[in-house]
Design an enzyme around this catalytic site. Structure first.
Site, PDB file in Angstrom:
ATOM      1  CG  HIS A   1      -1.945   0.996   1.297  1.00 54.34           C
ATOM      2  ND1 HIS A   1      -1.713   2.295   1.672  1.00 54.34           N
ATOM      3  CD2 HIS A   1      -3.263   0.916   1.018  1.00 54.34           C
ATOM      4  CE1 HIS A   1      -2.844   2.964   1.623  1.00 54.34           C
ATOM      5  NE2 HIS A   1      -3.805   2.155   1.222  1.00 54.34           N
TER       6      HIS A   1
ATOM      7  CG  ASP B   1       0.215  -2.486   6.112  1.00 51.97           C
ATOM      8  OD1 ASP B   1      -0.769  -2.523   6.880  1.00 51.97           O
ATOM      9  OD2 ASP B   1       0.158  -2.007   4.964  1.00 51.97           O
TER      10      ASP B   1
ATOM     11  CD  GLN C   1      -6.788  -4.613   3.622  1.00 51.47           C
ATOM     12  OE1 GLN C   1      -7.801  -5.263   3.896  1.00 51.47           O
ATOM     13  NE2 GLN C   1      -6.864  -3.349   3.239  1.00 51.47           N
TER      14      GLN C   1
ATOM     15  CE  LYS D   1      -7.639  -0.482   5.940  1.00 55.93           C
ATOM     16  NZ  LYS D   1      -8.267  -0.039   4.705  1.00 55.93           N
TER      17      LYS D   1
ATOM     18  CB  CYS E   1      -3.786   2.850  -2.172  1.00 50.22           C
ATOM     19  SG  CYS E   1      -5.065   4.083  -2.030  1.00 50.22           S
TER      20      CYS E   1
END
Lengths: 398, 141
Positions: A112, A189, A192, A215, A353
């Protein structure tokens, strides 16, 4: 699962854009309303009951996050405005003072923007190098490919646990093991990943983990920076001000608070953090393993239904998350999204992105379906029925 | 979109857009135009002859509404003066905002009148206008 908990789902909406943000259950909305209605005081300030309750609730969320990701210390949990801010804090506050010319940071082309641009800046300011771990034919990060690009200058591996276009789950534990054998830091990261499966920082042995509340059924404007305590101690605060200082008299005598307050300057998003706590309670109740398994079952059902459609080109047939990315032959992805929108189906079109991914995948834009536990087999049937009729897509896409 | 004629004009311009090619020859200025959600991305190439827009071509990827709107805009603007083009853009903006506008001036571009009722598509239809406006203001003033 649990559809009755989501007020929006009564409105005939099919929401398939969960990688962008998730829907919010009533309990989270109520918790935020409760704060603003019944105890809207500031945190860590007042000597009165209302403020005390704020402190309790705010810190309770820290405790819930700690337990949720199996961190060792409360001080290892820093509340941020989201994944993006957390990544910027790690890069600018920890690595910028540490990295020198020709030090290497490894990322991939499917990261991302928020895990790319902060490093790009260090290329300019610190003269570091950003190198890419090659992706295989499925756009996966493999251990073999990682080993090929580690050099004596490699100092950091910064990757998503699950990428937001391909949806592949990275072998994080193995990556950390190899990285640490070479004295390399690992930044994960988890934007997700954390909302969709159990993430255990102790088991994985990551150095930093970042993720966003919105999220995972929580409010926008709240995220988490986890770091091993001995590393966070060296993370320079980027924001200075109230709440993070112990005392100051002049520029040479400024004393900062201990972690985590040192990295949480100013009045935080108190309502958001308290709401986030409720989201974590909610997800724990459902069970992260149940969520992950259900999403995989849903995904398989969707893939099996899309595969026979000749005009659908699936980019990531193999993937262990709820993300399915595809294109419709000769139809621009945005037009597919507008077509589905006419039937109250929300999907994402674009490059999501991950702008440098196109160099690997060869397509600029895709349609993305991203599932969560409240999606159903019936919703997928509705989607597939609309996607099955190519002539209808062409006719109704404008 | 219910009106068959409107639909036909848009689809014709989408499937066979006018002047979607790299400019042949020299003297073209390039103006990139893209929308906030990072999908539609169009490069306009404009050749000015004094005060006139002598030629316009374009390249890029975008949705059916953006591509067709670019095609129609190019057909309508080639040969116009800077001020005529700015007047055209102004009328287009009025239409997209749901206000009274000059239908004669916009010609085929009137097919986007209904778009003003679809919030997210307004940006797509307006994309090429934004680009050409930038080119005109930047290079002629």
């Amino acid at each position: 699962m649990n559809r009755e908990d989501f007020p929006l789902l009564g409105d005939d909406i099919i929401y398939f854009d969960n990688s962008a943000t998730s829907l919010k259950p009533k309990c989270v909305i109520d918790k935020i309303r409760d704060y603003y209605t019944n105890y809207p005081a500031n945190a860590h300030r007042g000597d009165y009951d209302l403020s005390y309750k704020v402190d309790q609730e705010y810190e309770e969320t820290r405790s819930l996050v700690k337990e949720f990701i199996n961190a060792q210390e409360l001080e290892e949990i820093i509340f941020t405005s989201g994944t993006t801010e957390a990544l910027n804090m790690v890069v600018n506050g920890f690595f910028a003072p540490l990295l020198e010319a020709n030090d290497e940071v490894l990322i991939t082309t499917s990261e991302h923007a928020s895990n790319v641009l902060p490093w790009f800046r260090l290329v300019k300011t610190n003269n570091i190098k950003v190198n890419y771990i090659p992706l295989d034919s499925n756009y996966y990060l493999t251990i073999d490919n990682l080993k090929k690009v580690i050099t004596p200058n490699t100092k950091v591996i910064s990757i998503a646990g699950i990428t937001n276009v391909i949806g592949d789950i990275r072998p994080v534990k193995e990556i950390c093991k190899i990285a640490h054998e070479h004295n390399i830091f690992v930044v994960l990261d988890g934007a997700q990943m954390v909302p969709h499966m159990k993430v255990d920082v102790e088991d994985l042995d990551v150095d930093f983990l970042v993720f966003s509340a919105h999220k995972m059924c929580g409010p926008t404007g709240v995220g988490v920076l986890y770091g091993k305590k001995e590393l966070l101690e060296h993370l320079e605060p980027m924001i200075l001000g109230g709440g993070m200082n112990e005392s100051f008299d002049n520029p040479h005598e400024v004393y900062l608070k201990e972690l985590p307050a040192r990295l949480e300057a100013g009045t935080r998003n108190i309502a958001g953090v308290i709401g986030f706590g409720e989201a974590i309670r909610y997800l724990k109740e459902i069970g992260m393993d149940n969520i992950h398994k259900y999403e995989l079952d849903l995904r398989k059902y969707l893939i099996d239904k899309l595969m026979p459609l000749k005009h659908i080109d699936i980019i990531n047939i193999e993937s262990d998350s709820g993300i399915v990315t595809f294109n419709v032959t000769d139809v621009f992805s945005q037009d597919v999204a507008y077509y589905l929108n006419k039937y109250n189906i929300c999907v994402r079109a674009g490059n999501h992105c991950a702008k440098i991914l196109k160099s690997s995948v060869g397509v600029n834009n895709t349609v993305r379906i991203s599932l969560y536990f409240y999606n159903t087999y019936e919703e997928i049937d509705n989607l597939v029925e609309l996607l099955s009729d190519y002539d209808k897509i062409l006719k109704e896409m404008i | 979109m219910n009106n068959e004629n409107t639909r036909k004009i848009i689809m014709d311009n989408y499937l066979n857009p006018y002047n979607r090619l790299m400019p042949k020859g020299e003297g073209y200025v390039k103006a990139n135009t893209r929308n906030e959600s990072c999908i539609d991305n169009i490069d306009l190439y404009v050749k000015f002859d004094g005060d006139k827009l002598a030629d316009i071509t374009f390249m890029g990827d975008a949705c059916a509404i953006s591509i067709s709107s670019t095609s129609i805009m190019i057909k309508n603007l080639i040969g116009k003066t800077k001020n005529e083009a700015l007047e055209y853009i102004l009328e287009f903006e009025k239409m997209i905002d749901g206000k009274e506008f000059n239908k004669e001036l916009l010609k085929d571009a009137c097919v986007y009148e209904e778009i003003s009722k679809q919030g997210s598509r307004k940006v797509c239809a307006s994309l090429p206008l934004k680009g050409i406006k930038k080119a005109i203001l930047e290079f002629l003033e």
